[in-house]
Scaffold this motif. Structure first.
Motif, PDB file in Angstrom:
ATOM      1  N   LEU A  62       0.841  -1.196   0.000  1.00  0.00           N
ATOM      2  CA  LEU A  62       0.000   0.000   0.000  1.00  0.00           C
ATOM      3  C   LEU A  62       0.876   1.246   0.000  1.00  0.00           C
ATOM      4  N   TRP A  63       0.791   1.999  -1.082  1.00  0.00           N
ATOM      5  CA  TRP A  63       1.481   3.277  -1.170  1.00  0.00           C
ATOM      6  C   TRP A  63       0.497   4.377  -0.790  1.00  0.00           C
ATOM      7  N   VAL A  64       0.862   5.138   0.231  1.00  0.00           N
ATOM      8  CA  VAL A  64      -0.025   6.182   0.748  1.00  0.00           C
ATOM      9  C   VAL A  64       0.657   7.541   0.608  1.00  0.00           C
ATOM     10  N   PHE A  65      -0.089   8.509   0.122  1.00  0.00           N
ATOM     11  CA  PHE A  65       0.462   9.854  -0.077  1.00  0.00           C
ATOM     12  C   PHE A  65       0.454  10.622   1.228  1.00  0.00           C
ATOM     13  N   ASP A  66       1.619  11.150   1.590  1.00  0.00           N
ATOM     14  CA  ASP A  66       1.763  11.980   2.788  1.00  0.00           C
ATOM     15  C   ASP A  66       1.719  13.439   2.351  1.00  0.00           C
ATOM     16  N   SER A  67       0.623  14.113   2.664  1.00  0.00           N
ATOM     17  CA  SER A  67       0.450  15.493   2.214  1.00  0.00           C
ATOM     18  C   SER A  67       1.444  16.447   2.876  1.00  0.00           C
ATOM     19  N   THR A  68       1.959  16.075   4.048  1.00  0.00           N
ATOM     20  CA  THR A  68       2.919  16.931   4.744  1.00  0.00           C
ATOM     21  C   THR A  68       4.254  16.974   3.997  1.00  0.00           C
ATOM     22  N   SER A  69       4.724  15.796   3.583  1.00  0.00           N
ATOM     23  CA  SER A  69       6.014  15.728   2.890  1.00  0.00           C
ATOM     24  C   SER A  69       5.857  15.701   1.373  1.00  0.00           C
ATOM     25  N   SER A  70       4.595  15.581   0.919  1.00  0.00           N
ATOM     26  CA  SER A  70       4.297  15.461  -0.524  1.00  0.00           C
ATOM     27  C   SER A  70       5.029  14.275  -1.143  1.00  0.00           C
ATOM     28  N   LYS A  71       5.100  13.168  -0.373  1.00  0.00           N
ATOM     29  CA  LYS A  71       5.750  11.957  -0.851  1.00  0.00           C
ATOM     30  C   LYS A  71       4.819  10.756  -0.717  1.00  0.00           C
ATOM     31  N   TRP A  72       5.049   9.772  -1.588  1.00  0.00           N
ATOM     32  CA  TRP A  72       4.348   8.501  -1.480  1.00  0.00           C
ATOM     33  C   TRP A  72       5.198   7.536  -0.673  1.00  0.00           C
ATOM     34  N   ASN A  73       4.606   6.866   0.324  1.00  0.00           N
ATOM     35  CA  ASN A  73       5.325   5.920   1.166  1.00  0.00           C
ATOM     36  C   ASN A  73       4.655   4.555   1.129  1.00  0.00           C
ATOM     37  N   LEU A  74       5.459   3.499   1.077  1.00  0.00           N
ATOM     38  CA  LEU A  74       4.947   2.142   1.199  1.00  0.00           C
ATOM     39  C   LEU A  74       4.844   1.847   2.690  1.00  0.00           C
ATOM     40  N   ASN A  75       3.662   2.020   3.265  1.00  0.00           N
ATOM     41  CA  ASN A  75       3.572   1.952   4.721  1.00  0.00           C
ATOM     42  C   ASN A  75       2.825   0.739   5.252  1.00  0.00           C
ATOM     43  N   CYS A  76       2.258  -0.090   4.371  1.00  0.00           N
ATOM     44  CA  CYS A  76       1.523  -1.266   4.820  1.00  0.00           C
ATOM     45  C   CYS A  76       1.511  -2.312   3.725  1.00  0.00           C
ATOM     46  N   GLY A  77       1.096  -3.508   4.104  1.00  0.00           N
ATOM     47  CA  GLY A  77       0.900  -4.573   3.144  1.00  0.00           C
ATOM     48  C   GLY A  77      -0.588  -4.860   2.982  1.00  0.00           C
ATOM     49  N   GLY A  78      -0.872  -5.862   2.195  1.00  0.00           N
ATOM     50  CA  GLY A  78      -2.245  -6.292   1.968  1.00  0.00           C
ATOM     51  C   GLY A  78      -2.225  -7.532   1.102  1.00  0.00           C
ATOM     52  N   SER A  79      -3.404  -8.037   0.769  1.00  0.00           N
ATOM     53  CA  SER A  79      -3.490  -9.235  -0.060  1.00  0.00           C
ATOM     54  C   SER A  79      -4.612  -9.090  -1.074  1.00  0.00           C
ATOM     55  N   LEU A  80      -4.359  -9.595  -2.265  1.00  0.00           N
ATOM     56  CA  LEU A  80      -5.380  -9.627  -3.308  1.00  0.00           C
ATOM     57  C   LEU A  80      -6.257 -10.844  -3.042  1.00  0.00           C
ATOM     58  N   ILE A  81      -7.549 -10.615  -2.753  1.00  0.00           N
ATOM     59  CA  ILE A  81      -8.441 -11.728  -2.422  1.00  0.00           C
ATOM     60  C   ILE A  81      -9.461 -12.004  -3.524  1.00  0.00           C
ATOM     61  N   TYR A  82      -9.658 -11.056  -4.417  1.00  0.00           N
ATOM     62  CA  TYR A  82     -10.497 -11.195  -5.603  1.00  0.00           C
ATOM     63  C   TYR A  82      -9.856 -10.340  -6.692  1.00  0.00           C
ATOM     64  N   PRO A  83     -10.268 -10.503  -7.956  1.00  0.00           N
ATOM     65  CA  PRO A  83      -9.606  -9.749  -9.026  1.00  0.00           C
ATOM     66  C   PRO A  83      -9.594  -8.231  -8.823  1.00  0.00           C
ATOM     67  N   GLN A  84     -10.565  -7.707  -8.060  1.00  0.00           N
ATOM     68  CA  GLN A  84     -10.646  -6.248  -7.896  1.00  0.00           C
ATOM     69  C   GLN A  84     -10.620  -5.811  -6.442  1.00  0.00           C
ATOM     70  N   TRP A  85     -10.291  -6.737  -5.528  1.00  0.00           N
ATOM     71  CA  TRP A  85     -10.386  -6.414  -4.108  1.00  0.00           C
ATOM     72  C   TRP A  85      -9.130  -6.796  -3.335  1.00  0.00           C
ATOM     73  N   VAL A  86      -8.714  -5.903  -2.465  1.00  0.00           N
ATOM     74  CA  VAL A  86      -7.563  -6.109  -1.581  1.00  0.00           C
ATOM     75  C   VAL A  86      -8.037  -6.096  -0.138  1.00  0.00           C
ATOM     76  N   LEU A  87      -7.521  -7.029   0.659  1.00  0.00           N
ATOM     77  CA  LEU A  87      -7.782  -7.076   2.096  1.00  0.00           C
ATOM     78  C   LEU A  87      -6.563  -6.530   2.826  1.00  0.00           C
ATOM     79  N   THR A  88      -6.789  -5.630   3.773  1.00  0.00           N
ATOM     80  CA  THR A  88      -5.690  -5.041   4.541  1.00  0.00           C
ATOM     81  C   THR A  88      -6.184  -4.748   5.952  1.00  0.00           C
ATOM     82  N   ALA A  89      -5.380  -4.054   6.754  1.00  0.00           N
ATOM     83  CA  ALA A  89      -5.775  -3.694   8.116  1.00  0.00           C
ATOM     84  C   ALA A  89      -6.461  -2.330   8.127  1.00  0.00           C
TER      85      ALA A  89
END
Length: 280
Positions: A62-89
Motif C-alpha cells: 500500500l502506497w499512501v500519499f503523505d500530504s505533509t512531505s508530498s511523498k508517497w510511502n509504502l507503509n503497509c501490506g495487503g493481499s489480493l483476495i479477488y480480481p478487484q479487491w484487496v484485504l488489509t488492516a
C-alpha cells in the motif's frame, strides 16, 4: 503492530530481534499510520529472508500519499483476495474520511516499486473498527480496498483463497507472513525485497494469558502467531498470514498489532479472517 516509544539508536546486537519502537535513524522517510495506542507498535518481518518472484503472488504493497512531505510511502501490506479487491488492516487507512486518490496498490512485485501501481476506487473499513480509542487492539482491524479495474492473473499476480468457515489451524501449525517491514532495530533502511518468515500458530488461551500480563486483551476475532525471533514487525501491517489447508494456501490472518517484535511470550496478533467472512 503500532508505533510508540523512543529507545536509543543503535541498540545492542543481542537485541536485534526486538522491535524498534521509534526509528530516529530513519528520519522523515518512515511512514506512520494512525494514532497508536500505548504499548503497541507497527509491524515488519523479523527472522525472515528474501522472497522469490511469484512465490506469494497475492502480496500487495500500500502506497499512501503523505500530504505533509508530498511523498508517497509504502507503509503497509495487503493481499489480493479477488480480481478487484484487496484485504488489509483498518489501521493502515488514516483519517476519518480517507481519500482514494491518496492510496495506490503495488501488485506482482517483490521489490518496492511505486511505478505501475494501481489506483484505489473505494475504501471500506470494518464498521466496528475503533478509529479513536482502542484502534487495532479493539479488534475488527480489517478493511477492503476496491481497485479501479480487475487485475489479470499471471505467474506474478494471483489472489489468495479465503479459508472455509469450518477450517481450523491448531497450535503449532506452520504458517507464513510476508512484508516489506523492518527486519530489526539496527536496520537503518527498509528492505528493498519482500521478506518472508515461517511462524507457528499460538493457542488462543495461551496468547490471552500472556497478553493479560501487560493488560492487553486478545479479542475473539483475533489470533496469534510467532515465536522468539520469528515475527512480523514494523511496516507489515495489513499483510497476509497464510497457511496450507488441504494442500492449498489460504489466508488465515491480517497483520494487526502486538507487544514489541519477536518476543518469546508475546507473539504477533492478527485479525482472524474466518471471523470476517460474512462481512467480506
Amino acid at each position: 503492530h503500532l508505533l510508540t516509544g523512543s529507545p536509543p539508536c543503535p541498540l545492542p546486537l543481542q537485541m536485534l530481534w526486538l522491535l524498534v519502537l521509534t526509528l530516529p535513524c530513519l528520519g522523515g522517510s518512515v511512514p506512520v499510520t494512525s494514532d497508536p495506542g500505548p504499548g503497541t507498535e507497527l509491524v515488519g518481518i523479523v527472522g525472515g529472508h528474501d522472497a522469490a518472484d511469484g512465490k506469494w503472488p497475492w502480496q500487495v504493497g500500500l502506497w499512501v500519499f503523505d500530504s505533509t512531505s508530498s511523498k508517497w510511502n509504502l507503509n503497509c501490506g495487503g493481499s489480493l483476495i479477488y480480481p478487484q479487491w484487496v484485504l488489509t488492516a483498518a489501521h493502515c487507512i488514516r483519517g476519518r474520511n480517507p481519500e482514494t486518490r491518496h492510496i495506490k496498490v503495488q501488485l506482482g512485485q517483490v521489490r518496492r516499486s511505486y511505478n505501475d501501481s494501481v489506483q484505489v476506487a473505494r475504501i471500506i473499513r470494518h464498521p466496528n473498527y475503533s478509529l479513536e480509542n482502542e484502534g487495532p487492539e479493539g479488534g475488527s482491524d480489517v478493511a477492503l480496498l476496491k481497485l479501479e479495474a480487475p487485475v489479470r492473473p499471471s505467474n506474478l499476480v494471483r489472489w489468495i483463497r479465503l479459508p472455509p468457515a469450518s477450517s481450523a489451524f491448531p497450535p503449532g501449525s506452520r504458517c507464513w507472513v510476508t512484508g516489506w517491514g523492518l527486519m530489526g532495530p539496527e536496520e537503518s533502511l527498509l528492505p528493498k525485497n519482500l521478506q518472508e518468515v515461517e511462524v507457528p500458530i499460538v493457542a488462543d488461551e495461551i496468547c490471552r494469558q500472556q497478553y493479560l500480563r501487560i493488560n492487553k486483551v486478545i479479542q475473539d476475532d483475533e489470533l496469534c502467531a510467532g515465536s522468539k525471533g520469528r515475527d512480523s514487525c514494523r511496516g507489515d501491517s495489513g499483510g497476509p498470514l497464510v497457511c496450507k489447508w488441504r494442500g492449498t494456501w489460504v489466508q488465515v490472518g491480517v497483520v494487526s498489532w502486538g507487544s514489541k517484535c519477536g518476543l518469546r511470550k508475546f507473539p504477533g496478533v492478527y485479525a482472524r479472517v474466518t471471523s470476517f467472512l460474512p462481512w467480506i
